[in-house]
Design a protein around this motif. Structure first.
Motif, PDB file in Angstrom:
ATOM      1  N   TRP A 154       7.157  11.681   9.074  1.00 56.41           N
ATOM      2  CA  TRP A 154       6.580  10.526   8.390  1.00 56.41           C
ATOM      3  C   TRP A 154       5.234  10.144   9.020  1.00 56.41           C
ATOM      4  CZ3 TRP A 154       6.647   8.013   4.057  1.00 56.41           C
ATOM      5  CH2 TRP A 154       6.115   6.724   3.983  1.00 56.41           C
ATOM      6  N   LEU A 157       2.577  12.502   7.861  1.00 64.67           N
ATOM      7  CA  LEU A 157       2.171  12.242   6.478  1.00 64.67           C
ATOM      8  C   LEU A 157       1.250  11.020   6.407  1.00 64.67           C
ATOM      9  CD1 LEU A 157       5.570  12.863   4.634  1.00 64.67           C
ATOM     10  CD2 LEU A 157       3.495  14.233   4.438  1.00 64.67           C
ATOM     11  N   ILE A 158       1.592   9.980   7.137  1.00 60.02           N
ATOM     12  CA  ILE A 158       0.745   8.776   7.137  1.00 60.02           C
ATOM     13  C   ILE A 158      -0.625   9.091   7.736  1.00 60.02           C
ATOM     14  CG2 ILE A 158       0.459   6.520   8.214  1.00 60.02           C
ATOM     15  CD1 ILE A 158       2.278   6.390   5.862  1.00 60.02           C
ATOM     16  N   ALA A 161      -2.681  10.910   5.234  1.00 58.64           N
ATOM     17  CA  ALA A 161      -3.169  10.005   4.182  1.00 58.64           C
ATOM     18  C   ALA A 161      -4.328   9.153   4.688  1.00 58.64           C
ATOM     19  CB  ALA A 161      -2.013   9.116   3.708  1.00 58.64           C
ATOM     20  N   THR A 177       1.181   5.801  -3.670  1.00 60.12           N
ATOM     21  CA  THR A 177       0.950   6.700  -2.530  1.00 60.12           C
ATOM     22  C   THR A 177       2.171   6.740  -1.614  1.00 60.12           C
ATOM     23  OG1 THR A 177      -1.404   6.190  -2.614  1.00 60.12           O
ATOM     24  CG2 THR A 177      -0.566   7.164  -0.575  1.00 60.12           C
ATOM     25  N   LEU A 178       2.725   5.569  -1.326  1.00 63.96           N
ATOM     26  CA  LEU A 178       3.902   5.532  -0.453  1.00 63.96           C
ATOM     27  C   LEU A 178       5.090   6.243  -1.106  1.00 63.96           C
ATOM     28  CD1 LEU A 178       3.703   1.894   0.951  1.00 63.96           C
ATOM     29  CD2 LEU A 178       3.146   4.024   2.137  1.00 63.96           C
ATOM     30  N   THR A 180       4.883   8.740  -3.164  1.00 60.57           N
ATOM     31  CA  THR A 180       4.609  10.173  -3.045  1.00 60.57           C
ATOM     32  C   THR A 180       4.922  10.685  -1.644  1.00 60.57           C
ATOM     33  OG1 THR A 180       2.851   9.961  -4.687  1.00 60.57           O
ATOM     34  CG2 THR A 180       2.828  11.926  -3.306  1.00 60.57           C
ATOM     35  N   LEU A 181       4.532   9.903  -0.633  1.00 52.63           N
ATOM     36  CA  LEU A 181       4.818  10.311   0.747  1.00 52.63           C
ATOM     37  C   LEU A 181       6.322  10.368   1.003  1.00 52.63           C
ATOM     38  CD1 LEU A 181       2.085   8.311   2.709  1.00 52.63           C
ATOM     39  CD2 LEU A 181       2.046  10.696   1.967  1.00 52.63           C
ATOM     40  N   LEU A 184       7.553  13.535  -0.491  1.00 52.17           N
ATOM     41  CA  LEU A 184       7.237  14.673   0.378  1.00 52.17           C
ATOM     42  C   LEU A 184       8.168  14.721   1.582  1.00 52.17           C
ATOM     43  CD1 LEU A 184       3.328  14.562   0.321  1.00 52.17           C
ATOM     44  CD2 LEU A 184       4.795  16.365  -0.602  1.00 52.17           C
TER      45      LEU A 184
END
Length: 246
Positions: A154, A157-158, A161, A177-178, A180-181, A184
């Motif tokens: 996580w 990923l952040i 982004a 966006t969150l 989508t993350l 993923l």
């Protein structure tokens, strides 16, 4: 004292932690809840867990308790104690909030004390030996092993982004966006779970639980269990004869 407590059979510690917590959880008398908190604090003094870890656990519990104090006294019907415009604090709401606070901290203290020094593998094995379903034991073992891996995924990923100029705000773009993350993260978690399962199969995994360590029940475990059973009986007696709601 801490070494002796940590040397108690994990099955005895887990079983007694569950029993004492259940007694505190169902208690409705203030005397029983305060006695449960006193038992938890006494066990903490004996176990001497790491202060940093202990503070994190109590902070997590008391953040939830603080949220209850912000809501329950204002929303529980009953005898008014204080009014501020349309909002009224009731005696029943204050009583309920205090009762929940005592219970939450008592249960946190009991479990923190009785599971001090117990690694996640020992915890899973002890649960299985106590008769918990194998699926639950596997869930505990893998959660302890891989929850930090998911946290690292996580964070990566952040970070990716943010490198693409993502700044979280209260708008639709941020929520998309969150979402989508999170998607993923689920995909990556599924891929990792599949790889771990394949690796376990290559090492001879057959779906059965085969712990490498063994537990030996000794006389001191019996004495420890008997002492905590007496405390549990005292909690029940206080609840039954300590008067309703203190």
């Amino acid at each position: 004292m801490a070494a002796q407590l940590r040397g108690i059979d994990p099955r005895a510690r887990l079983a007694m932690a569950a029993l004492l917590s259940a007694c505190v959880a169902v208690a409705q008398a203030f005397a029983a809840c305060m006695l449960g908190l006193a038992v938890g604090l006494a066990l903490l003094l004996a176990a001497r867990p790491a202060p940093a870890t202990l503070m994190k656990r109590f902070a997590a519990v008391d953040v939830f308790v603080l949220f209850l104090w912000c809501v329950v006294p204002w929303t529980t019907p009953g005898e008014p104690v204080w009014a501020f415009g349309p909002l009224t604090v009731t005696a029943q709401g204050l009583t309920l909030s205090l009762l929940v606070s005592l219970k939450a901290n008592a249960i946190c203290a009991i479990f923190s004390a009785l599971t001090t020094g117990m690694d996640i593998a020992t915890l899973g094995h002890a649960l299985r030996r106590l008769g918990c379903p194998q699926g639950l034991a596997w869930l505990v073992l893998f959660m302890g092993r891989y929850v930090h891996v998911l946290e690292e995924e996580w964070r990566s990923l952040i970070t990716a982004a943010r490198l693409r100029c993502f700044v979280p705000k209260s708008n639709a773009h941020t929520w998309r966006t969150l979402a989508t993350l999170l998607g993923l993260l689920l995909v990556r978690s599924h891929d990792r779970a599949r790889r771990v399962h394949e690796a376990m199969l290559l090492r001879g995994f057959t779906g059965s639980f085969r712990p490498l360590d063994t537990f030996a029940w000794r006389p001191r475990d019996t004495a420890f269990t008997a002492a905590l059973l007496i405390l549990a009986a005292l909690l029940a007696w206080t609840e039954l004869f300590g008067g309703p709601h203190g």
